[in-house]
Write a protein that holds these residues in place. Structure first.
Motif, PDB file in Angstrom:
ATOM      1  N   THR A 286       0.809  -1.222   0.000  1.00 26.20           N
ATOM      2  CA  THR A 286       0.000   0.000   0.000  1.00 26.20           C
ATOM      3  C   THR A 286       0.835   1.261   0.000  1.00 26.20           C
ATOM      4  OG1 THR A 286      -0.932  -1.295   1.802  1.00 26.20           O
ATOM      5  CG2 THR A 286      -2.240   0.512   1.035  1.00 26.20           C
ATOM      6  N   MET A 287       2.096   1.131   0.381  1.00 21.00           N
ATOM      7  CA  MET A 287       2.952   2.310   0.531  1.00 21.00           C
ATOM      8  C   MET A 287       3.508   2.776  -0.803  1.00 21.00           C
ATOM      9  SD  MET A 287       3.357   3.630   3.512  1.00 21.00           S
ATOM     10  CE  MET A 287       4.965   4.393   3.420  1.00 21.00           C
ATOM     11  N   LYS A 288       3.672   4.080  -0.927  1.00 20.37           N
ATOM     12  CA  LYS A 288       4.190   4.668  -2.170  1.00 20.37           C
ATOM     13  C   LYS A 288       5.693   4.399  -2.317  1.00 20.37           C
ATOM     14  CE  LYS A 288       4.004   9.120  -4.569  1.00 20.37           C
ATOM     15  NZ  LYS A 288       3.927   8.628  -5.906  1.00 20.37           N
ATOM     16  N   ASP A 289       6.451   4.560  -1.218  1.00 22.71           N
ATOM     17  CA  ASP A 289       7.908   4.449  -1.347  1.00 22.71           C
ATOM     18  C   ASP A 289       8.555   3.356  -0.485  1.00 22.71           C
ATOM     19  OD1 ASP A 289       8.165   6.589  -3.175  1.00 22.71           O
ATOM     20  OD2 ASP A 289       7.775   7.963  -1.535  1.00 22.71           O
ATOM     21  N   ALA A 290       8.064   3.177   0.726  1.00 22.83           N
ATOM     22  CA  ALA A 290       8.769   2.254   1.635  1.00 22.83           C
ATOM     23  C   ALA A 290       7.806   1.463   2.494  1.00 22.83           C
ATOM     24  CB  ALA A 290       9.701   3.070   2.531  1.00 22.83           C
ATOM     25  N   ASP A 291       8.351   0.518   3.214  1.00 18.09           N
ATOM     26  CA  ASP A 291       7.549  -0.278   4.156  1.00 18.09           C
ATOM     27  C   ASP A 291       7.347   0.495   5.452  1.00 18.09           C
ATOM     28  OD1 ASP A 291       7.631  -2.204   2.332  1.00 18.09           O
ATOM     29  OD2 ASP A 291       8.698  -3.692   3.515  1.00 18.09           O
ATOM     30  N   SER A 292       6.254   0.185   6.125  1.00 15.90           N
ATOM     31  CA  SER A 292       6.029   0.710   7.468  1.00 15.90           C
ATOM     32  C   SER A 292       5.531  -0.444   8.317  1.00 15.90           C
ATOM     33  CB  SER A 292       4.968   1.800   7.427  1.00 15.90           C
ATOM     34  OG  SER A 292       5.538   3.028   7.751  1.00 15.90           O
ATOM     35  N   GLU A 293       6.081  -0.582   9.521  1.00 13.91           N
ATOM     36  CA  GLU A 293       5.675  -1.689  10.396  1.00 13.91           C
ATOM     37  C   GLU A 293       4.856  -1.188  11.567  1.00 13.91           C
ATOM     38  OE1 GLU A 293       8.453  -4.911  11.267  1.00 13.91           O
ATOM     39  OE2 GLU A 293       9.887  -3.892   9.972  1.00 13.91           O
ATOM     40  N   TYR A 294       3.827  -1.964  11.887  1.00 11.27           N
ATOM     41  CA  TYR A 294       2.903  -1.581  12.959  1.00 11.27           C
ATOM     42  C   TYR A 294       2.649  -2.746  13.909  1.00 11.27           C
ATOM     43  CZ  TYR A 294       1.617   2.706  10.484  1.00 11.27           C
ATOM     44  OH  TYR A 294       1.635   3.942   9.887  1.00 11.27           O
ATOM     45  N   SER A 295       2.268  -2.390  15.135  1.00 13.96           N
ATOM     46  CA  SER A 295       1.917  -3.391  16.150  1.00 13.96           C
ATOM     47  C   SER A 295       0.488  -3.124  16.634  1.00 13.96           C
ATOM     48  CB  SER A 295       2.912  -3.293  17.309  1.00 13.96           C
ATOM     49  OG  SER A 295       2.571  -4.204  18.317  1.00 13.96           O
ATOM     50  N   LEU A 296      -0.324  -4.165  16.662  1.00 12.67           N
ATOM     51  CA  LEU A 296      -1.726  -4.041  17.099  1.00 12.67           C
ATOM     52  C   LEU A 296      -1.788  -3.797  18.614  1.00 12.67           C
ATOM     53  CD1 LEU A 296      -4.767  -4.487  16.123  1.00 12.67           C
ATOM     54  CD2 LEU A 296      -4.514  -6.804  17.014  1.00 12.67           C
ATOM     55  N   PHE A 297      -2.558  -2.767  19.040  1.00 14.39           N
ATOM     56  CA  PHE A 297      -2.698  -2.539  20.482  1.00 14.39           C
ATOM     57  C   PHE A 297      -4.154  -2.421  20.939  1.00 14.39           C
ATOM     58  CE2 PHE A 297      -2.646   1.810  18.886  1.00 14.39           C
ATOM     59  CZ  PHE A 297      -3.581   2.458  19.681  1.00 14.39           C
TER      60      PHE A 297
END
Length: 369
Positions: A286-297
């Motif tokens: 989904t990202m235009k340029d890079a990865d992004s990492e997320y954690s569910l809270f």
């Protein structure tokens, strides 16, 4: 709650996080939609810290009239400053303010938690923007409101539109989407940016958040009656369109579209589809340029078979423990229990507890600004 509270304290024992409070919220006749969202936001730590700071800077009641922001800041401070570690709090003043502010939430009908979250965040933004403008037009050089809003200092002269104010609500929840349209005749790409506070995703049976996000960003061809007006060609042309995340938010709020209008039924129906949401999420497709990492809270769960009735509860991760909040009741749950809220693999199932709103926090280091 006395028993449940002591049970929770016993379960956590020496692991009870220093300074943390786990309080249930009293239900004032179908206010579970409000309680579940409030718990998810309370355990959104950067947002909570900003509200506590706001309350500390604005606690003199003579300074400002009551609004949704002051009521929420007061409620979070009330929970945070409790002597006991567990218990129940009645968010009466906040709920009264919500009902006063928005007639949609005045009755005792079943309300939508996502609509409430949207209303609340947008209302907080409006209040912070008004406070910042008032502070700038006041003769004082600095004020708590100005410090908190963190907006741009100077408006541009000669009637040029100034940059929109960036509040701390924006800093936590706002991301930027890029809508790209490529003309298939001249290959010119037209890009338009738009901001978002949450992403609403269409869902399918036996899918995952990753596949929902992939579909959200998939390429769509515009042809026949849907042709695109290309400025370069100066005419309607076939084109390809896609949506990408240009700037991911610090807190990613994902809303699963579980309520769909069925024309053949003439009403909305709840989709109990099984949609897997991971504890760790990567925004790669989904990202235009890079990865992004997320954690569910946090997960706001809708319980029930239809859109016009049911109940809301929330699951929250705090200091590596998962907790279950159901109005006044708070329990500790195992991490593996989260997957029981993915949805049903069959259309008709006795399990009606389904993840509805998901809150992910970015694992990037730029947490609080």
């Amino acid at each position: 709650m006395g028993v449940a509270g002591s049970k929770l304290e016993k379960a956590l024992g020496e692991q009870f996080p220093e300074g943390e409070r786990y309080f249930g919220l009293e239900n004032f006749g179908n206010t579970c939609y409000c309680n579940s969202v409030l718990q998810a936001l309370y355990f959104c730590v950067p947002f909570r810290e900003q509200l506590l700071e706001y309350y500390a800077n604005n606690k003199n009641p003579g300074d400002a009239e009551e609004n949704l922001l002051t009521c929420l800041a007061e409620l979070f401070t009330q929970i945070n400053s409790q002597k006991k570690k567990t218990g129940v709090i009645a968010p009466k003043r906040f709920v009264q303010r919500v009902k006063k502010q928005n007639e949609l939430f005045r009755g005792y009908m079943h309300q939508d938690a996502h609509e409430f979250l949207n209303f609340l965040l947008n209302e907080l933004v409006d209040i912070l923007e008004k406070e910042s403008h008032a502070a700038k037009s006041s003769p004082q050089t600095t004020s708590p409101s100005e410090k908190i809003a963190n907006g741009p200092k100077n408006a541009l002269a000669n009637g040029v539109k100034k940059e929109p104010l960036v509040t701390w609500v924006h800093k936590n929840f706002q991301g930027i989407l890029t809508n790209e349209t490529r003309c298939l005749r001249c290959e010119t790409v037209t890009a338009r940016d738009e901001t978002f506070l949450d992403l609403s995703l269409d869902i399918e049976q036996n899918s995952s958040i990753t596949s929902c996000l992939k579909n959200f960003s998939s390429t769509e061809t515009l042809n026949a009656e849907d042709k695109f007006f290309c400025d370069k060609c100066c005419s309607l042309q076939e084109a390809q369109k896609r949506m990408k995340i240009k700037k991911p938010p610090h807190i990613l709020v994902i809303h699963l579209k579980r309520f769909k209008y069925m024309e053949q039924l003439g009403r909305y129906k709840k989709l109990s589809y099984r949609v897997v949401f991971p504890l760790e999420l990567k925004l790669s497709n989904t990202m235009k340029d890079a990865d992004s990492e997320y954690s569910l809270f946090a997960v706001v769960v809708h319980v029930g078979s239809g859109p016009n009735h049911g109940h809301y509860v929330s699951l929250v991760k705090s200091h590596n423990h998962w907790l279950f909040f159901d109005d006044e009741n708070v329990e500790m749950i195992d991490e593996s229990a989260v997957q029981t809220y993915f949805g049903s693999a069959q259309e008709y199932s006795s399990n009606t507890d389904h993840g509805y709103i998901l809150l992910y926090e970015s694992l990037a280091t730029n947490s609080k600004s």
